[in-house]
Motif scaffolding. Structure first.
Motif, mmCIF file in Angstrom:
data_model
loop_
_atom_site.group_PDB
_atom_site.id
_atom_site.type_symbol
_atom_site.label_atom_id
_atom_site.label_comp_id
_atom_site.label_asym_id
_atom_site.label_seq_id
_atom_site.Cartn_x
_atom_site.Cartn_y
_atom_site.Cartn_z
ATOM 1 N N GLY A 157 0.820 -1.209 0.000
ATOM 2 C CA GLY A 157 0.000 0.000 0.000
ATOM 3 C C GLY A 157 0.848 1.251 0.000
ATOM 4 O O GLY A 157 1.870 1.320 0.689
ATOM 5 N N THR A 158 0.421 2.232 -0.815
ATOM 6 C CA THR A 158 1.089 3.538 -0.816
ATOM 7 C C THR A 158 0.026 4.632 -0.758
ATOM 8 O O THR A 158 -1.110 4.432 -1.208
ATOM 9 C CB THR A 158 1.933 3.750 -2.098
ATOM 10 O OG1 THR A 158 1.102 3.515 -3.234
ATOM 11 C CG2 THR A 158 3.134 2.823 -2.153
ATOM 12 N N VAL A 159 0.400 5.779 -0.226
ATOM 13 C CA VAL A 159 -0.499 6.930 -0.178
ATOM 14 C C VAL A 159 -0.716 7.427 -1.607
ATOM 15 O O VAL A 159 0.226 7.498 -2.397
ATOM 16 C CB VAL A 159 0.123 8.042 0.699
ATOM 17 C CG1 VAL A 159 -0.733 9.306 0.660
ATOM 18 C CG2 VAL A 159 0.301 7.554 2.129
ATOM 19 N N ALA A 160 -1.983 7.756 -1.930
ATOM 20 C CA ALA A 160 -2.306 8.096 -3.324
ATOM 21 C C ALA A 160 -2.182 9.587 -3.623
ATOM 22 O O ALA A 160 -1.779 9.970 -4.716
ATOM 23 C CB ALA A 160 -3.718 7.619 -3.652
ATOM 24 N N THR A 161 -2.550 10.431 -2.661
ATOM 25 C CA THR A 161 -2.643 11.866 -2.976
ATOM 26 C C THR A 161 -1.963 12.700 -1.901
ATOM 27 O O THR A 161 -1.577 12.195 -0.845
ATOM 28 C CB THR A 161 -4.122 12.315 -3.036
ATOM 29 O OG1 THR A 161 -4.725 11.992 -1.780
ATOM 30 C CG2 THR A 161 -4.873 11.643 -4.169
ATOM 31 N N GLY A 162 -1.854 14.003 -2.169
ATOM 32 C CA GLY A 162 -1.346 14.950 -1.174
ATOM 33 C C GLY A 162 0.166 14.946 -1.100
ATOM 34 O O GLY A 162 0.843 14.292 -1.894
ATOM 35 N N PRO A 163 0.702 15.680 -0.116
ATOM 36 C CA PRO A 163 2.159 15.846 -0.011
ATOM 37 C C PRO A 163 2.903 14.534 0.230
ATOM 38 O O PRO A 163 4.083 14.438 -0.094
ATOM 39 C CB PRO A 163 2.347 16.798 1.179
ATOM 40 C CG PRO A 163 1.021 16.917 1.831
ATOM 41 C CD PRO A 163 -0.038 16.441 0.889
ATOM 42 N N ALA A 164 2.216 13.535 0.793
ATOM 43 C CA ALA A 164 2.890 12.258 1.072
ATOM 44 C C ALA A 164 2.647 11.232 -0.035
ATOM 45 O O ALA A 164 2.941 10.049 0.144
ATOM 46 C CB ALA A 164 2.419 11.715 2.415
#
Ligand SMILES: NC(=O)CC[C@H](N)C(=O)O
Length: 201
Positions: A157-164
């Motif tokens: 899993g990875t973060v999809a949006t935003g600064p991260a």
């Protein structure tokens, strides 16, 4: 037979994990002493404060027996502080902070920064949950992220949006599973279900 799953109970959100596992048909045992590691099919390392958990693991003489069991292949799922405990390398650790290790990753503690102490995001985790499944509502609370992974580690899993965006927040290596977020607080039991499947081999 029902799987017997330990929940490390020195500190952190122990009860929520036990409840989630039991709702899936597992028997749970709160683990505070080395003897309580006997006969487990798997163990959950909950979120909380990794520095405190590290100190208490050592104070309860639980650190070495638990590390030995993990090295011998006991399946483990670490959430948030639990992910930190499983990591081989920690950035922004306190001076004397130790981990159990086993997971060939570098994590950064409190990685998402002060402005976003806590936040939620939908994560799609196709490899873990199937292509057509709805996304996981991931709750991050002063969470770590995974900054580097070794060759044996699968990113789930990875973060999809935003600064991260792009930051790694779920990984698996063999019998070890870790997430930066807290599935035990949302009533969505799919991550625990995946872990229970891991414990069945
Ligand atoms: N929710 C959590 O488990 C927070 C982890 C905590 N920031 C730590 O470093 O241990």
């Amino acid at each position: 037979m029902k799987p017997q799953i330990g929940v490390l109970a020195v500190q952190g959100d122990v009860r929520e994990h036990a409840r989630s596992l039991e709702s899936l048909g597992a028997t749970t045992r709160l683990v505070r002493r080395p003897e309580e590691l006997e006969g487990l099919d798997g163990i959950v390392l909950p979120g909380g404060e990794s520095t405190t958990m590290d100190k208490l693991l050592r104070a309860f003489d639980l650190r070495d027996p638990l590390r030995d069991r993990l090295q011998a292949g006991l399946p483990a799922y670490g959430s948030c502080a639990g992910m930190i405990l499983l990591a081989d390398r920690v950035l922004d650790a306190t001076a004397d902070q130790q981990t159990l290790g086993g997971l060939d990753v570098t994590v950064r503690r409190n990685a998402f920064g002060r402005q976003v102490d806590s936040f939620e995001e939908d994560l799609s985790m196709p490899e873990m949950l199937g292509e057509s499944d709805r996304p996981v509502r991931a709750v991050f609370i002063r969470a770590p992220w995974v900054e580097a992974v070794g060759p044996e580690v699968r990113v789930l899993g990875t973060v999809a949006t935003g600064p991260a965006a792009g930051r790694i927040v779920a990984v698996r290596q063999g019998n070890l599973l870790a997430t930066s977020f807290h599935p035990e607080v949302t009533g969505d039991h799919r991550i625990h279900e995946y872990f229970l499947r891991m414990t069945r081999g």
